[in-house]
Design a protein around this motif. Sequence first.
Motif, PDB file in Angstrom:
ATOM      1  N   PRO A   1      -9.313 -13.889 -16.568  1.00  0.00           N
ATOM      2  CA  PRO A   1     -10.590 -14.595 -16.748  1.00  0.00           C
ATOM      3  C   PRO A   1     -11.008 -14.685 -18.209  1.00  0.00           C
ATOM      4  O   PRO A   1     -10.636 -13.852 -19.044  1.00  0.00           O
ATOM      5  CB  PRO A   1     -11.577 -13.747 -15.944  1.00  0.00           C
ATOM      6  N   ASP A   2     -11.786 -15.697 -18.507  1.00  0.00           N
ATOM      7  CA  ASP A   2     -12.359 -15.871 -19.840  1.00  0.00           C
ATOM      8  C   ASP A   2     -13.720 -15.187 -19.901  1.00  0.00           C
ATOM      9  O   ASP A   2     -14.386 -15.003 -18.874  1.00  0.00           O
ATOM     10  CB  ASP A   2     -12.531 -17.363 -20.148  1.00  0.00           C
TER      11      ASP A   2
ATOM     12  N   ARG B   1     -18.112   2.002 -15.819  1.00  0.00           N
ATOM     13  CA  ARG B   1     -16.856   1.265 -15.794  1.00  0.00           C
ATOM     14  C   ARG B   1     -16.832   0.293 -16.960  1.00  0.00           C
ATOM     15  O   ARG B   1     -17.884  -0.138 -17.470  1.00  0.00           O
ATOM     16  CB  ARG B   1     -16.683   0.519 -14.472  1.00  0.00           C
ATOM     17  N   ALA B   2     -15.632  -0.041 -17.393  1.00  0.00           N
ATOM     18  CA  ALA B   2     -15.458  -0.970 -18.503  1.00  0.00           C
ATOM     19  C   ALA B   2     -14.230  -1.825 -18.227  1.00  0.00           C
ATOM     20  O   ALA B   2     -13.251  -1.356 -17.640  1.00  0.00           O
ATOM     21  CB  ALA B   2     -15.295  -0.219 -19.824  1.00  0.00           C
ATOM     22  N   VAL B   3     -14.308  -3.086 -18.620  1.00  0.00           N
ATOM     23  CA  VAL B   3     -13.193  -4.014 -18.467  1.00  0.00           C
ATOM     24  C   VAL B   3     -12.979  -4.733 -19.791  1.00  0.00           C
ATOM     25  O   VAL B   3     -13.940  -5.218 -20.404  1.00  0.00           O
ATOM     26  CB  VAL B   3     -13.457  -5.065 -17.367  1.00  0.00           C
ATOM     27  N   ALA B   4     -11.731  -4.793 -20.213  1.00  0.00           N
ATOM     28  CA  ALA B   4     -11.377  -5.561 -21.403  1.00  0.00           C
ATOM     29  C   ALA B   4     -10.101  -6.334 -21.117  1.00  0.00           C
ATOM     30  O   ALA B   4      -9.232  -5.855 -20.377  1.00  0.00           O
ATOM     31  CB  ALA B   4     -11.179  -4.645 -22.609  1.00  0.00           C
ATOM     32  N   ASN B   5     -10.002  -7.538 -21.674  1.00  0.00           N
ATOM     33  CA  ASN B   5      -8.733  -8.267 -21.556  1.00  0.00           C
ATOM     34  C   ASN B   5      -8.420  -9.013 -22.839  1.00  0.00           C
ATOM     35  O   ASN B   5      -9.232  -9.074 -23.768  1.00  0.00           O
ATOM     36  CB  ASN B   5      -8.733  -9.189 -20.323  1.00  0.00           C
ATOM     37  N   SER B   6      -7.238  -9.586 -22.886  1.00  0.00           N
ATOM     38  CA  SER B   6      -6.752 -10.219 -24.107  1.00  0.00           C
ATOM     39  C   SER B   6      -7.360 -11.597 -24.341  1.00  0.00           C
ATOM     40  O   SER B   6      -7.083 -12.219 -25.375  1.00  0.00           O
ATOM     41  CB  SER B   6      -5.226 -10.326 -24.056  1.00  0.00           C
ATOM     42  N   ARG B   7      -8.188 -12.072 -23.444  1.00  0.00           N
ATOM     43  CA  ARG B   7      -8.886 -13.344 -23.658  1.00  0.00           C
ATOM     44  C   ARG B   7     -10.275 -13.138 -24.237  1.00  0.00           C
ATOM     45  O   ARG B   7     -11.024 -14.096 -24.429  1.00  0.00           O
ATOM     46  CB  ARG B   7      -8.993 -14.114 -22.342  1.00  0.00           C
ATOM     47  N   GLY B   8     -10.653 -11.880 -24.458  1.00  0.00           N
ATOM     48  CA  GLY B   8     -11.941 -11.611 -25.076  1.00  0.00           C
ATOM     49  C   GLY B   8     -12.977 -10.978 -24.184  1.00  0.00           C
ATOM     50  O   GLY B   8     -14.095 -10.691 -24.639  1.00  0.00           O
TER      51      GLY B   8
ATOM     52  N   GLY C   1       4.721  -6.297 -25.773  1.00  0.00           N
ATOM     53  CA  GLY C   1       5.370  -7.518 -25.334  1.00  0.00           C
ATOM     54  C   GLY C   1       4.680  -8.293 -24.236  1.00  0.00           C
ATOM     55  O   GLY C   1       5.198  -9.320 -23.779  1.00  0.00           O
ATOM     56  N   ALA C   2       3.511  -7.860 -23.777  1.00  0.00           N
ATOM     57  CA  ALA C   2       2.793  -8.615 -22.755  1.00  0.00           C
ATOM     58  C   ALA C   2       2.194  -9.879 -23.367  1.00  0.00           C
ATOM     59  O   ALA C   2       1.770  -9.886 -24.524  1.00  0.00           O
ATOM     60  CB  ALA C   2       1.688  -7.763 -22.140  1.00  0.00           C
ATOM     61  N   ASP C   3       2.183 -10.953 -22.599  1.00  0.00           N
ATOM     62  CA  ASP C   3       1.511 -12.172 -23.035  1.00  0.00           C
ATOM     63  C   ASP C   3      -0.002 -12.072 -22.818  1.00  0.00           C
ATOM     64  O   ASP C   3      -0.775 -12.612 -23.601  1.00  0.00           O
ATOM     65  CB  ASP C   3       2.049 -13.378 -22.257  1.00  0.00           C
ATOM     66  N   GLU C   4      -0.375 -11.426 -21.724  1.00  0.00           N
ATOM     67  CA  GLU C   4      -1.781 -11.183 -21.422  1.00  0.00           C
ATOM     68  C   GLU C   4      -1.924  -9.769 -20.888  1.00  0.00           C
ATOM     69  O   GLU C   4      -1.000  -9.226 -20.276  1.00  0.00           O
ATOM     70  CB  GLU C   4      -2.302 -12.158 -20.368  1.00  0.00           C
ATOM     71  N   ALA C   5      -3.093  -9.182 -21.102  1.00  0.00           N
ATOM     72  CA  ALA C   5      -3.312  -7.815 -20.625  1.00  0.00           C
ATOM     73  C   ALA C   5      -4.770  -7.604 -20.276  1.00  0.00           C
ATOM     74  O   ALA C   5      -5.670  -8.202 -20.886  1.00  0.00           O
ATOM     75  CB  ALA C   5      -2.874  -6.804 -21.680  1.00  0.00           C
ATOM     76  N   GLU C   6      -4.970  -6.728 -19.298  1.00  0.00           N
ATOM     77  CA  GLU C   6      -6.319  -6.377 -18.845  1.00  0.00           C
ATOM     78  C   GLU C   6      -6.328  -4.895 -18.511  1.00  0.00           C
ATOM     79  O   GLU C   6      -5.386  -4.387 -17.892  1.00  0.00           O
ATOM     80  CB  GLU C   6      -6.661  -7.199 -17.601  1.00  0.00           C
ATOM     81  N   VAL C   7      -7.387  -4.197 -18.922  1.00  0.00           N
ATOM     82  CA  VAL C   7      -7.519  -2.773 -18.622  1.00  0.00           C
ATOM     83  C   VAL C   7      -8.902  -2.519 -18.038  1.00  0.00           C
ATOM     84  O   VAL C   7      -9.919  -2.958 -18.597  1.00  0.00           O
ATOM     85  CB  VAL C   7      -7.311  -1.900 -19.876  1.00  0.00           C
TER      86      VAL C   7
END
Length: 436
Positions: A99-100, A154-161, A19-25
Amino acid sequence: MSELLNLAEWGVKRALELGADEAEVYVSAYASREVYSEGTRLKAVASDSRGVQVRVAKSRRVAAAVATSASREVLEDAVRRAVEMAAKAEEDPHWRGLPDPEPPRHGWVGFDEGVATVDVEWMARLVKDAVAEAQRGPRLKVSSISFGVGYGRRAVANSRGVAVEERGTRSGISASLKAGEGSGSHWVSSRSLVSDYHPVLEEAARLALDSSRAEKLGETVKGAVLFRARTLAMLLSSLLVPALSAMNVLEGFSPLAGKLGQRVLGNLTIVDDGTLPGGLGTSAFDDEGVARRRTVLVEGGVLRGYLHNTYTARRMGVESTGNASRGMGSVGISPSNLIVAGGASSERELEAEAKVVAEGYLLSVHTVNPVTGNFSVVISNPYAVKGGDLAPVKPVAVSGNIYEVAELIKPARRVKDTAMGIYAPDTLIGGLTVTG
């Protein structure tokens, strides 16, 4: 795709499903090894850590969750907690999203296979040899000598790509020596493997032997203090770096708020450069996955910009400077490689203008006030300038206000690596009060 990035992307997908609109891990793994001496007795310590940090948004309601291990089960729990908290959080009117994606702005990789694979027995031999070398000085005693390495991913991913990953290494040698009642310390740090301990021992021995014959300053002096590059770095990290943080500017905790385009720091030029080859703070991206870059903060004394993460940048209507940092779930702001440009004078010329030379450590840095620019710090290994010579004196207190004496700041020509992620010249600061 690595295990860490795969896990981060899975966590983003799971947050959206919940249910999140945006997410980052953000997922990290770090290992360190250190061999050190307590006196002359060697000890070793090893540390391995993994962690995940989740940030989600539902509309303008933002929440974060942290776990100190990294597995799909742990991440699932962290994602659920973050989504549940976001549903109950207050709206942040300034939230403008994650961020994009963007490509990296440099190709330097701060990973050294020699650091990542160094043998602990080899490290122990190096420290043992360094201890034996230090003891050859008849007046010297070893407080501690250490050699450490660290390597991480380290790794970063988010819902904006955004989907980025990186690995890095660091190693360092430090020494703390005594000579009678005197003491001296020195260290080096690098992204590659360092093994030459001789320069470290020589500098620590010099400071220890000099301080063993130090006398009290015996008076209060008003005038110029020459901060060696390392003591200047310590002062700037506590006094100026917080003032350059856009978050502190926005929250009213910086004296530099509203002063863009104004002359605030004499003739100094200060740059944050996350692309510097070999820099301790160099990386392809920051802790949000934003590309590192070179940012002019102060140019010829004129304030040109602040350090930003995505949140503060969008609040101010500018681009992120790629300075996002992580701390137990919160996304803050930290410099990468802070560089103070050199000036026109030699170090010897500045020594001749100084009343006191500040070497060693800065003590009592908790008294530094980045909101006002006031500072009062204790110098561990100072020298008084007498007839053109440097005479060691016992620790002294140096106080002033960095902005009030800004026009009296003169950097030397040569910029040095302080092994702190700050690259600076020896710098003369006038108008200070010295007591001791």
